[in-house]
Write an enzyme that holds these catalytic residues in place. Structure first.
Site, PDB file in Angstrom:
ATOM      1  N   MET A 142       0.821  -1.207   0.000  1.00 32.48           N
ATOM      2  CA  MET A 142       0.000   0.000   0.000  1.00 32.48           C
ATOM      3  C   MET A 142       0.859   1.263   0.000  1.00 32.48           C
ATOM      4  SD  MET A 142      -2.936  -1.174   2.729  1.00 32.48           S
ATOM      5  CE  MET A 142      -3.965   0.260   2.423  1.00 32.48           C
ATOM      6  N   HIS A 143       0.200   2.394  -0.227  1.00 33.55           N
ATOM      7  CA  HIS A 143       0.750   3.742  -0.027  1.00 33.55           C
ATOM      8  C   HIS A 143       1.801   4.198  -1.035  1.00 33.55           C
ATOM      9  CE1 HIS A 143      -1.220   3.066   3.764  1.00 33.55           C
ATOM     10  NE2 HIS A 143      -0.270   2.297   4.244  1.00 33.55           N
ATOM     11  N   ASP A 158      -2.741  -4.827   0.386  1.00 35.53           N
ATOM     12  CA  ASP A 158      -2.286  -6.135   0.863  1.00 35.53           C
ATOM     13  C   ASP A 158      -2.865  -6.509   2.217  1.00 35.53           C
ATOM     14  OD1 ASP A 158      -0.788  -4.223   2.226  1.00 35.53           O
ATOM     15  OD2 ASP A 158       1.146  -5.156   1.843  1.00 35.53           O
TER      16      ASP A 158
END
Length: 495
Positions: A80-81, A239
């Site tokens: 992520m991110h 995830d």
């Protein structure tokens, strides 16, 4: 009839093929590099994700007699991110800035000051931290204006691979929740945040629910991967949300503990709620609900770092030595802040260290202390969840670290609770495959898909003697950060 799950992880892409009953028929992993240009920075080349995904899909299909016609749907998940930037020609503008990159402290301070701490939590359900995507966008604007001016599309890592598969720009609500640009409560992009930070909404992909159809495999992608043109691709999820689906953490009372590169303690919630102190993240879940989670930035990666720096000794060698050491490592305590920390401290300057080291300690003590320190870090999040009166009926352990019998026992002892281990350890890729089956219509709901596919293989119970030892050490552990915080900052200024 088969379903594929693709997980764009931090160190590798994992691809699985699942049958109708949830049995994994084939799996493949393909590694790629992480680059650390400066201390605290972490980057990857998005093209590496796609190249490994293409070869991985071809390999996983070649491992069985399954034809591409039999793959009915694909789900994509991943780290992520991360920030992926494309120009008007859909060309990558710079290496992706990853979730564990710590360069954006000043941008986080700017966002908090500009929006206001309470207003920020109201708009997004979260506080500004260095891992999130919005601060990364501002960092590029502040430091790489020539690149910033060329931005046409902003994608998260798994969504870049999904774009390469389908030709569509899409994301999902769980992954979008970690950008700090998303209205988590109402499950849509926050126009207020975009306006305050002066980020065009046109740069952002459409946000779907995780099981919704986001596109279909293009002819070009089919030629490169061996998939069938027109194969359905669902939006997928971050995830952690997909990992929770892969462990059946889709209803209240089940707590998922992921012992992967990062460490996550995850609780599903039927309704939207926010920790007033923002110690936990509040995100959209992949099943249409919400979840809270605590995240430590370095979990199994701590042990990976240790193993890599003790070659030619193998993982098995080091764990074997650790098994001979008593619980508590004879007073040796490890702080697992190798990449800074997120929960509960949100400190990019935090450092890893051993405390209590003396002449009686050998390599086995250090190995075991690392495993115990990670368990204590996860316990920080579990304590917050308990303090918020979130129901806890079962704890399920997943991630690469869960393959260690010793680590499973340490987690059960530190948490002072039974820990369930699942028959499948694939986590996010498995959850992505389940979501694809829901999107295809084979399962009516995510909950049904989990019920029909997920089984518990082992339950680990805590050892009372170890529990007493770990309770004493944890009380020391959780006071150590406050004593060392200023020292961590001083050390950071030396680099």
């Amino acid at each position: 009839m088969y379903f594929m799950g693709i997980d764009i992880g931090t160190s590798s892409v994992k691809i699985i093929v699942m049958d109708e009953d949830g049995n994994i028929k084939a799996d493949v992993s393909k590694t790629y590099l992480i680059f650390y240009p400066k201390p605290g920075w972490a980057e990857q080349n998005p093209d590496d994700w796609w190249e490994r995904t293409k070869s991985g899909i071809r390999e996983v299909l070649s491992k069985t007699d399954i034809s591409s016609d039999e793959i009915k749907a694909i789900g994509v998940t991943g780290q992520m991110h991360g920030l992926v930037l494309l120009d008007s020609e859909n060309v990558i503008l710079r290496p992706a800035i990853l979730w564990n990159d710590q360069r954006t402290e000043h941008e986080c301070e700017y966002i908090t000051d500009c929006v206001g701490k309470e207003r920020l939590s109201e708009l997004t359900g979260n506080k500004a931290i260095t891992g999130f995507t919005a601060p990364k966008i501002l960092w590029v604007r502040n430091n790489e204006m020539e690149i910033y001016r060329k931005i046409k599309h902003i994608l998260l890592p798994k969504d870049f691979v999904k774009y390469k598969l389908t030709g569509e720009f899409s994301t999902d609500v769980s992954d979008a929740s970690g950008t700090l640009l998303f209205d988590v409560k109402d499950r849509k992009w926050s126009k207020d945040m975009l306006e305050i930070l002066d980020i065009p909404e046109s740069w952002l992909p459409h946000a779907y629910e995780s099981m919704e159809i986001a596109g279909y495999v293009t002819k070009e992608a089919a030629e490169e991967t061996g998939l069938k043109t027109g194969t359905l691709v669902v939006a997928g999820g971050g995830d952690q949300a997909c990992g929770a689906v892969g462990t059946g953490t889709v209803k209240e009372g089940i707590i998922s503990v992921s012992l992967g590169t990062s460490g996550v303690v995850f609780a599903c919630q039927d309704g939207y709620s926010v920790d007033e102190m923002n110690r936990l993240h509040t995100f959209c879940h992949a099943n249409g609900k919400w979840h809270v989670m605590g995240v430590m930035l370095s979990a199994a990666s701590c042990l990976k770092w240790w193993v890599e720096n003790n070659e030619p000794h193998t993982f098995e060698d080091l764990i074997g030595e650790a098994e001979k050491v008593e619980a508590g490592s004879d007073g040796l305590i490890f702080l697992p802040y190798l990449m800074g920390e997120r929960t509960p401290y949100s400190d990019p300057y935090a450092k890893g260290c051993f405390m209590g080291l003396n002449m009686i300690h050998g390599r086995g003590h250090l190995t075991r202390a690392i495993m115990e320190g990670v368990a204590f870090g996860l316990m920080d999040s579990m304590e917050i969840i308990r303090s918020l009166d979130i129901p806890i009926r079962e704890v399920r352990l997943s991630g690469g670290g869960s393959n260690s019998k010793l680590w499973r026992q340490i987690i059960a002892d530190v948490f002072e609770t039974d820990v369930s281990v699942l028959s499948s350890s694939e986590g996010p890729s498995y959850g992505a495959a389940i979501l694809s089956a829901v999107g295809y219509g084979f399962y009516d709901t995510v909950e049904e898909g989990c019920k029909r596919t997920i089984n518990i293989s082992e339950t680990v119970s805590p050892c009372d003697e170890n529990v007493n030892i770990y309770n004493k050490i944890y009380n020391i552990y959780k006071g150590m950060y406050a004593k060392l915080k200023d020292t961590f900052y001083e050390i950071s200024n030396l680099c």
